[in-house]
Design an enzyme around this catalytic site. Structure first.
Site, PDB file in Angstrom:
ATOM      1  N   ARG A 188      21.173  -4.230   6.304  1.00  0.00           N
ATOM      2  CA  ARG A 188      22.401  -3.485   5.991  1.00  0.00           C
ATOM      3  C   ARG A 188      23.524  -4.502   5.789  1.00  0.00           C
ATOM      4  NH1 ARG A 188      19.699   0.636   5.182  1.00  0.00           N
ATOM      5  NH2 ARG A 188      19.281   2.183   6.758  1.00  0.00           N
ATOM      6  N   HIS A 240       0.840  -1.200   0.000  1.00  0.00           N
ATOM      7  CA  HIS A 240       0.000   0.000   0.000  1.00  0.00           C
ATOM      8  C   HIS A 240       0.870   1.244   0.000  1.00  0.00           C
ATOM      9  CE1 HIS A 240      -4.005  -1.679   0.413  1.00  0.00           C
ATOM     10  NE2 HIS A 240      -3.481  -2.599   1.211  1.00  0.00           N
ATOM     11  N   THR A 273      14.847  -3.724   2.135  1.00  0.00           N
ATOM     12  CA  THR A 273      14.105  -2.599   1.575  1.00  0.00           C
ATOM     13  C   THR A 273      14.755  -2.020   0.327  1.00  0.00           C
ATOM     14  OG1 THR A 273      15.268  -1.021   2.982  1.00  0.00           O
ATOM     15  CG2 THR A 273      13.209  -1.960   3.849  1.00  0.00           C
TER      16      THR A 273
END
Length: 104
Positions: A84, A22, A69
């Site tokens: 990371r 979304h 991400t």
């Protein structure tokens, strides 16, 4: 949207790979997304989450529980939330996975 998975990729249990999400800034709370690509000999460990539009490079490793991400470069090991770099994987890997049912 599509998920592309290369050769000899190991994906652990309870991994989540999303191609849509979304958009919280959309007036209609609509969706946005992108293709997820996993390169050859990548390893995605248990309970990792891969978000839309991410590319996991060849030989890369996503640690258990990591939330990816953004793109992961080839042979880089990532972990954490958000994921990371935490290490590098050797580049001369050449294994071929022999798939089997669990506990056999």
């Amino acid at each position: 949207m599509q998920i592309s998975i290369g050769a000899n990729v190991n994906i652990g249990g309870h991994v989540q790979i999303y191609t849509l999400e979304h958009d919280p800034n959309a007036l209609d709370f609509g969706t946005k997304g992108g293709e997820v690509v996993v390169g050859d000999r990548a390893y995605i460990a248990t309970r990792a989450t891969i978000l839309p539009g991410v590319r996991i490079g060849e030989g890369a490793v996503v640690a258990a529980g990591a939330v990816v991400t953004r793109d992961v470069d080839p042979y880089v090991i990532v972990g954490g939330v958000p994921a990371r770099p935490i290490g590098e994987r050797r580049r001369d890997i050449a294994y071929e996975l022999g798939y089997h049912l669990p506990f056999q």
